[in-house]
Design a protein around this motif. Structure first.
Motif, mmCIF file in Angstrom:
data_model
loop_
_atom_site.group_PDB
_atom_site.id
_atom_site.type_symbol
_atom_site.label_atom_id
_atom_site.label_comp_id
_atom_site.label_asym_id
_atom_site.label_seq_id
_atom_site.Cartn_x
_atom_site.Cartn_y
_atom_site.Cartn_z
ATOM 1 N N ILE A 128 0.852 -1.188 0.000
ATOM 2 C CA ILE A 128 0.000 0.000 0.000
ATOM 3 C C ILE A 128 0.891 1.243 0.000
ATOM 4 O O ILE A 128 1.732 1.396 0.886
ATOM 5 C CB ILE A 128 -0.916 0.057 1.235
ATOM 6 N N PRO A 129 0.723 2.148 -0.959
ATOM 7 C CA PRO A 129 1.483 3.399 -0.952
ATOM 8 C C PRO A 129 1.053 4.290 0.211
ATOM 9 O O PRO A 129 -0.108 4.288 0.613
ATOM 10 C CB PRO A 129 1.119 4.050 -2.296
ATOM 11 N N ASN A 130 1.985 5.048 0.756
ATOM 12 C CA ASN A 130 1.660 6.010 1.811
ATOM 13 C C ASN A 130 0.943 7.220 1.215
ATOM 14 O O ASN A 130 1.274 7.655 0.104
ATOM 15 C CB ASN A 130 2.920 6.464 2.529
ATOM 16 N N VAL A 131 -0.018 7.750 1.978
ATOM 17 C CA VAL A 131 -0.808 8.894 1.531
ATOM 18 C C VAL A 131 -0.695 10.004 2.575
ATOM 19 O O VAL A 131 -0.873 9.765 3.772
ATOM 20 C CB VAL A 131 -2.296 8.512 1.347
ATOM 21 N N LEU A 132 -0.383 11.220 2.129
ATOM 22 C CA LEU A 132 -0.336 12.377 3.018
ATOM 23 C C LEU A 132 -1.756 12.822 3.311
ATOM 24 O O LEU A 132 -2.513 13.167 2.399
ATOM 25 C CB LEU A 132 0.451 13.519 2.365
ATOM 26 N N GLU A 133 -2.132 12.817 4.605
ATOM 27 C CA GLU A 133 -3.498 13.128 4.996
ATOM 28 C C GLU A 133 -3.516 14.138 6.142
ATOM 29 O O GLU A 133 -2.624 14.140 7.005
ATOM 30 C CB GLU A 133 -4.223 11.849 5.440
ATOM 31 N N VAL A 134 -4.556 14.956 6.157
ATOM 32 C CA VAL A 134 -4.770 15.949 7.217
ATOM 33 C C VAL A 134 -6.223 15.862 7.668
ATOM 34 O O VAL A 134 -7.068 15.283 6.972
ATOM 35 C CB VAL A 134 -4.465 17.386 6.728
ATOM 36 N N PRO A 135 -6.562 16.419 8.850
ATOM 37 C CA PRO A 135 -7.962 16.418 9.292
ATOM 38 C C PRO A 135 -8.842 17.218 8.329
ATOM 39 O O PRO A 135 -8.361 18.112 7.624
ATOM 40 C CB PRO A 135 -7.901 17.098 10.666
ATOM 41 N N LYS A 136 -10.127 16.919 8.314
ATOM 42 C CA LYS A 136 -11.041 17.645 7.425
ATOM 43 C C LYS A 136 -11.103 19.127 7.776
ATOM 44 O O LYS A 136 -11.422 19.960 6.920
ATOM 45 C CB LYS A 136 -12.435 17.035 7.471
ATOM 46 N N THR A 137 -10.774 19.459 9.028
ATOM 47 C CA THR A 137 -10.811 20.857 9.468
ATOM 48 C C THR A 137 -9.472 21.570 9.276
ATOM 49 O O THR A 137 -9.345 22.747 9.637
ATOM 50 C CB THR A 137 -11.183 20.924 10.959
ATOM 51 N N SER A 138 -8.502 20.881 8.708
ATOM 52 C CA SER A 138 -7.167 21.461 8.555
ATOM 53 C C SER A 138 -7.177 22.686 7.649
ATOM 54 O O SER A 138 -7.942 22.755 6.674
ATOM 55 C CB SER A 138 -6.211 20.421 7.972
ATOM 56 N N ARG A 139 -6.312 23.626 7.964
ATOM 57 C CA ARG A 139 -6.172 24.808 7.110
ATOM 58 C C ARG A 139 -5.396 24.494 5.838
ATOM 59 O O ARG A 139 -5.384 25.299 4.903
ATOM 60 C CB ARG A 139 -5.461 25.928 7.882
ATOM 61 N N PHE A 140 -4.758 23.341 5.800
ATOM 62 C CA PHE A 140 -3.983 22.973 4.621
ATOM 63 C C PHE A 140 -4.877 22.322 3.574
ATOM 64 O O PHE A 140 -5.472 21.271 3.812
ATOM 65 C CB PHE A 140 -2.847 22.013 5.003
ATOM 66 N N LYS A 141 -4.952 22.966 2.410
ATOM 67 C CA LYS A 141 -5.778 22.439 1.332
ATOM 68 C C LYS A 141 -4.949 21.739 0.258
ATOM 69 O O LYS A 141 -5.501 21.146 -0.664
ATOM 70 C CB LYS A 141 -6.577 23.579 0.684
#
Length: 327
Positions: A128-141
């Motif tokens: 499985i490739p790694n995926v960069l993820e953030v919370p849905k409320t993150s300021r990073f789009k």
């Protein structure tokens, strides 16, 4: 060399090793009681999810319960070290990962097991490739926004992992190296607890291999995939290479092992049964679409054993390049 900078499958094995083993339809007297499948990580992560799919399907095929036993801690090495003391009778199996059997020897001074000699290879599952993820409320789009902040404000971002030596840890270490991101490592006893804290906003990001259900449910936002090509499960998410980071390639592999000296007939029987599960169209779709698994069913046990030995050598360079340190 470029191939030393990512965690992926080597395709340089003999064609003969790709031919599935042939064994009798059944091993006399086996299995006659439930089988335990040890998962050396907490519930809720990719290893746990893969294991539960295989356990349920394998139990149905062999007419015996296959019970998942989570034994988390120290990047998967605690449960793995306990596992190698089990009897090699086919009633205790392990869902091994690249973290435990390829990276672990270079990251833990007291591993508690030999990554090759203490195991019998049974069946390769996939990667499985790694995926960069953030919370849905993150300021990073976007991945660029996160990377830019991680470079401009060193030490202000934090990231979760399933523990030191896990695929998340190595992937984040590689991101820090190739993109110049400076962030604080927060290790957990598995990716499940890390994902829970990420969704709660206690972490800024993760480079995970098993939280696509949360991404698809909208609880997390995927920003980039650490693979050469976009994956079927996230067709709209760019690769790091598309963003200008061609060396940001990271994945984790998974496979079933038994303790050393497992009788060959049982090894071949389990290999054939697990490969039959992996070749099932329903299972293939579930793993690819829900978990992002890159699959190649049909690998026999000798191929998996040679693959593990090659990966062990390769990870010495991967650890060096990633900048991860021994604990």
């Amino acid at each position: 060399m470029r191939h030393a900078k990512h965690f992926a499958i080597s395709a340089s094995f003999s064609v003969a090793l790709l031919i599935p083993s042939v064994s009798s339809a059944q091993v006399p007297g086996y299995p006659e009681r439930p089988i335990k499948l040890v998962v050396p990580w907490a519930a809720g992560g990719a290893t746990d999810a893969l294991s539960r799919i295989i356990a349920q399907k394998l139990g149905a095929r062999i007419k015996q319960a296959v019970v998942v036993d989570n034994r988390a801690g120290a990047g998967g090495t605690i449960g793995t070290a306990a596992f190698v003391r089990e009897k090699p009778d086919g009633y205790t199996l392990l869902m091994a990962t690249s973290s435990t059997n390829a990276a672990g020897p270079y990251l833990y001074s007291k591993l508690g097991f030999d990554p090759v000699k203490d195991f019998t290879p049974v069946a390769y599952v996939g990667l499985i490739p790694n995926v960069l993820e953030v919370p849905k409320t993150s300021r990073f789009k976007s991945a660029k926004e996160l990377i830019d902040e991680g470079k401009k404000k060193p030490g202000t971002l934090n990231y979760g992992t399933a523990g030191s030596g896990s695929s998340q840890h190595l992937a984040a270490s590689l991101l820090k190296r190739v993109a110049g991101v400076d962030a604080v490592h927060v290790p957990y006893k598995g990716s499940g607890p890390a994902i829970s804290d990420l969704m709660a906003g206690q972490l800024d990001f993760i480079l995970d291999t098993g939280s696509l259900p949360q991404v698809k449910a909208g609880s997390l936002r995927a920003l980039a995939v650490a693979s050469e090509r976009r994956i079927a499960a996230l067709p709209d998410v760019p690769t790091f290479a598309e963003l200008g980071y061609k060396d940001m390639l990271a994945s984790a592999w998974y496979g079933v092992l038994a303790p050393a000296k497992l009788p060959t007939p049982i090894q071949e029987f389990l290999n054939r049964e697990i490969n039959a599960i992996l070749a099932d169209p329903e299972v293939k779709k579930q793993m690819e679409q829900s978990l992002g698994v890159v699959m190649s069913p049909g690998r026999n046990a000798p191929w998996f054993g040679e693959f593990m030995r090659t990966e062990l050598v390769k990870y010495a360079e991967i650890i060096r390049v990633s900048g991860a340190k021994m604990e």
